[in-house]
Motif scaffolding. Structure first.
Motif, PDB file in Angstrom:
ATOM      1  N   VAL A   1       0.842  -1.192   0.000  1.00 47.73           N
ATOM      2  CA  VAL A   1       0.000   0.000   0.000  1.00 47.73           C
ATOM      3  C   VAL A   1       0.884   1.251   0.000  1.00 47.73           C
ATOM      4  CG1 VAL A   1      -1.799   1.284   1.214  1.00 47.73           C
ATOM      5  CG2 VAL A   1      -1.822  -1.225   1.233  1.00 47.73           C
ATOM      6  N   SER A   2       0.566   2.224  -0.867  1.00 43.76           N
ATOM      7  CA  SER A   2       1.351   3.458  -0.940  1.00 43.76           C
ATOM      8  C   SER A   2       1.189   4.273   0.337  1.00 43.76           C
ATOM      9  CB  SER A   2       0.907   4.300  -2.138  1.00 43.76           C
ATOM     10  OG  SER A   2       1.213   3.645  -3.353  1.00 43.76           O
ATOM     11  N   VAL A   3       2.297   4.876   0.794  1.00 44.23           N
ATOM     12  CA  VAL A   3       2.291   5.743   1.968  1.00 44.23           C
ATOM     13  C   VAL A   3       2.050   7.171   1.492  1.00 44.23           C
ATOM     14  CG1 VAL A   3       3.626   6.591   3.935  1.00 44.23           C
ATOM     15  CG2 VAL A   3       3.863   4.200   3.192  1.00 44.23           C
ATOM     16  N   ALA A   4       0.989   7.808   2.007  1.00 41.74           N
ATOM     17  CA  ALA A   4       0.595   9.134   1.515  1.00 41.74           C
ATOM     18  C   ALA A   4       1.682  10.174   1.757  1.00 41.74           C
ATOM     19  CB  ALA A   4      -0.715   9.567   2.181  1.00 41.74           C
ATOM     20  N   ASN A   5       2.294  10.157   2.944  1.00 39.98           N
ATOM     21  CA  ASN A   5       3.297  11.170   3.305  1.00 39.98           C
ATOM     22  C   ASN A   5       4.690  10.722   2.866  1.00 39.98           C
ATOM     23  OD1 ASN A   5       1.296  12.763   4.547  1.00 39.98           O
ATOM     24  ND2 ASN A   5       1.474  11.581   6.426  1.00 39.98           N
ATOM     25  N   SER A   6       4.863  10.540   1.573  1.00 39.79           N
ATOM     26  CA  SER A   6       6.163  10.116   1.047  1.00 39.79           C
ATOM     27  C   SER A   6       6.215  10.426  -0.443  1.00 39.79           C
ATOM     28  CB  SER A   6       6.378   8.611   1.272  1.00 39.79           C
ATOM     29  OG  SER A   6       5.436   7.847   0.525  1.00 39.79           O
ATOM     30  N   GLY A   7       7.422  10.494  -0.981  1.00 35.55           N
ATOM     31  CA  GLY A   7       7.606  10.748  -2.400  1.00 35.55           C
ATOM     32  C   GLY A   7       7.519  12.223  -2.744  1.00 35.55           C
ATOM     33  N   GLY A   8       7.995  12.565  -3.954  1.00 34.54           N
ATOM     34  CA  GLY A   8       7.923  13.941  -4.410  1.00 34.54           C
ATOM     35  C   GLY A   8       9.146  14.363  -5.195  1.00 34.54           C
ATOM     36  N   ASN A   9       9.247  15.677  -5.418  1.00 33.03           N
ATOM     37  CA  ASN A   9      10.334  16.261  -6.202  1.00 33.03           C
ATOM     38  C   ASN A   9      11.009  17.379  -5.422  1.00 33.03           C
ATOM     39  OD1 ASN A   9      10.201  15.280  -9.235  1.00 33.03           O
ATOM     40  ND2 ASN A   9       8.091  15.501  -8.525  1.00 33.03           N
ATOM     41  N   ILE A  10      12.326  17.473  -5.557  1.00 35.53           N
ATOM     42  CA  ILE A  10      13.089  18.586  -4.991  1.00 35.53           C
ATOM     43  C   ILE A  10      14.147  18.995  -6.009  1.00 35.53           C
ATOM     44  CG2 ILE A  10      14.495  19.407  -3.067  1.00 35.53           C
ATOM     45  CD1 ILE A  10      13.459  17.150  -1.380  1.00 35.53           C
ATOM     46  N   LEU A  11      14.338  20.293  -6.171  1.00 29.89           N
ATOM     47  CA  LEU A  11      15.386  20.811  -7.050  1.00 29.89           C
ATOM     48  C   LEU A  11      16.217  21.829  -6.274  1.00 29.89           C
ATOM     49  CD1 LEU A  11      16.612  20.902  -9.923  1.00 29.89           C
ATOM     50  CD2 LEU A  11      15.040  22.785 -10.425  1.00 29.89           C
ATOM     51  N   PHE A  12      17.542  21.659  -6.313  1.00 26.86           N
ATOM     52  CA  PHE A  12      18.466  22.545  -5.614  1.00 26.86           C
ATOM     53  C   PHE A  12      19.316  23.315  -6.624  1.00 26.86           C
ATOM     54  CE2 PHE A  12      17.711  19.046  -2.706  1.00 26.86           C
ATOM     55  CZ  PHE A  12      17.588  19.656  -1.464  1.00 26.86           C
ATOM     56  N   PHE A  13      19.633  24.562  -6.285  1.00 28.38           N
ATOM     57  CA  PHE A  13      20.720  25.282  -6.940  1.00 28.38           C
ATOM     58  C   PHE A  13      21.878  25.313  -5.952  1.00 28.38           C
ATOM     59  CE2 PHE A  13      23.056  29.334  -7.497  1.00 28.38           C
ATOM     60  CZ  PHE A  13      23.682  29.003  -8.687  1.00 28.38           C
ATOM     61  N   SER A  14      23.047  24.874  -6.410  1.00 26.50           N
ATOM     62  CA  SER A  14      24.163  24.653  -5.484  1.00 26.50           C
ATOM     63  C   SER A  14      25.406  25.411  -5.939  1.00 26.50           C
ATOM     64  CB  SER A  14      24.475  23.151  -5.382  1.00 26.50           C
ATOM     65  OG  SER A  14      23.307  22.414  -5.074  1.00 26.50           O
ATOM     66  N   PRO A  15      25.604  26.646  -5.467  1.00 31.61           N
ATOM     67  CA  PRO A  15      26.867  27.341  -5.745  1.00 31.61           C
ATOM     68  C   PRO A  15      27.977  26.778  -4.867  1.00 31.61           C
ATOM     69  CG  PRO A  15      25.488  28.688  -4.330  1.00 31.61           C
ATOM     70  CD  PRO A  15      24.678  27.466  -4.668  1.00 31.61           C
ATOM     71  N   GLY A  16      29.195  26.774  -5.402  1.00 30.64           N
ATOM     72  CA  GLY A  16      30.300  26.235  -4.623  1.00 30.64           C
ATOM     73  C   GLY A  16      31.644  26.672  -5.165  1.00 30.64           C
TER      74      GLY A  16
END
Length: 262
Positions: free
Chosen positions: A205-220
């Protein structure tokens, strides 16, 4: 090489490289005045055992620190231990072209994540990783792009933590030396680091509070005081967050690391 991407790959042949870095991640946590921090300290050994072939072993040490306010009282919970180790085999010869002051490479990578971590820091399964890495260097301009997919499996308790897809694009500009390659090298680094997670599953069974997308900009920045040492720093900033349900959300991240080539 990238700083933030999962492998932080470095192109070299027939040598041994040690890499370690400290990654501090801050999260906003659902709940009254709650916050969480993660300290991740991976130790990696990369062996270029023959031309175009690298073998990498990564063992991360993780500390999780959570604070929240319950009925006006602050509570804190800290847990730490080694997480699951990862083993990669990389081949740099899918495509390669050397030119004056540069090169182009397309590499393939296959790996496994083994359940070597302590309780709470392990998936308790053997998971598989697949990656493609593209590198294009012309004088002081470096472009690196990669795509890595982690295929997870269900453990004996009926839990599957969901598959992960990481995609990264990095541009490095060699600020020093202005002419040639000899002497100390200084690179300015800008990365886009994306992460896509499928939902966790428990007993199918899928867990509702999980999964998704994240995008970072990473200067270094990367500094090479010698040809054997790389010092690096990056500060990934989340510029897009689309997480399902109630989950910890990254707010700020800082990475400081060193690489040593024997």
């Amino acid at each position: 090489a990238q700083i933030v991407a999962p492998g932080g790959r470095t192109v070299f042949n027939q040598a041994v490289m040690l890499r370690s870095f400290l990654r501090l991640e801050n999260f906003s946590v659902p709940g009254p005045q709650a916050r969480s921090r993660a300290f991740v300290n991976p130790y990696a050994v990369v062996w270029g055992f023959r031309p175009d072939w690298n073998l990498t072993v990564v063992v991360p040490f993780v500390t999780l620190d959570t604070e929240q306010s319950i009925r006006g009282e602050r509570t804190e919970d800290t847990r730490s231990g080694f997480a699951d180790a990862q083993i990669f085999l990389k081949y740099d010869g899918l495509y390669k072209k050397n030119v004056r002051r540069g090169f182009t490479r397309l590499a393939g990578e296959f790996g496994v994540r083994v359940p070597s971590g302590r309780s709470g820091f392990t998936s308790n399964t053997v998971d598989y990783l697949f990656a493609l890495i593209f590198s294009h260097v012309r004088d002081r301009h470096w472009l690196v792009a990669d795509s890595q997919y982690l295929l997870t499996r269900e453990n004996s308790g009926g839990t599957n933590p969901g598959n992960h897809w990481n995609y990264d694009f990095a541009y490095l500009y060699r600020l020093l030396p202005w002419r040639g390659f000899e002497g100390k090298n200084l690179f300015l680094v800008g990365e886009l680091n994306g992460e896509f997670f499928t939902r966790n599953r428990m007993q199918g069974v899928s867990v509702a509070n999980s999964g998704g997308n994240i995008l970072f900009f990473s200067p270094g920045v990367q500094f090479l005081p010698t040809r054997q040492i790389v010092l690096e720093f990056a500060a990934p900033v989340p510029i897009y967050r689309d997480l399902n349900g109630l989950q910890p959300k990254p707010t700020s991240t800082f990475i400081m690391g060193i690489r040593y080539l024997f």
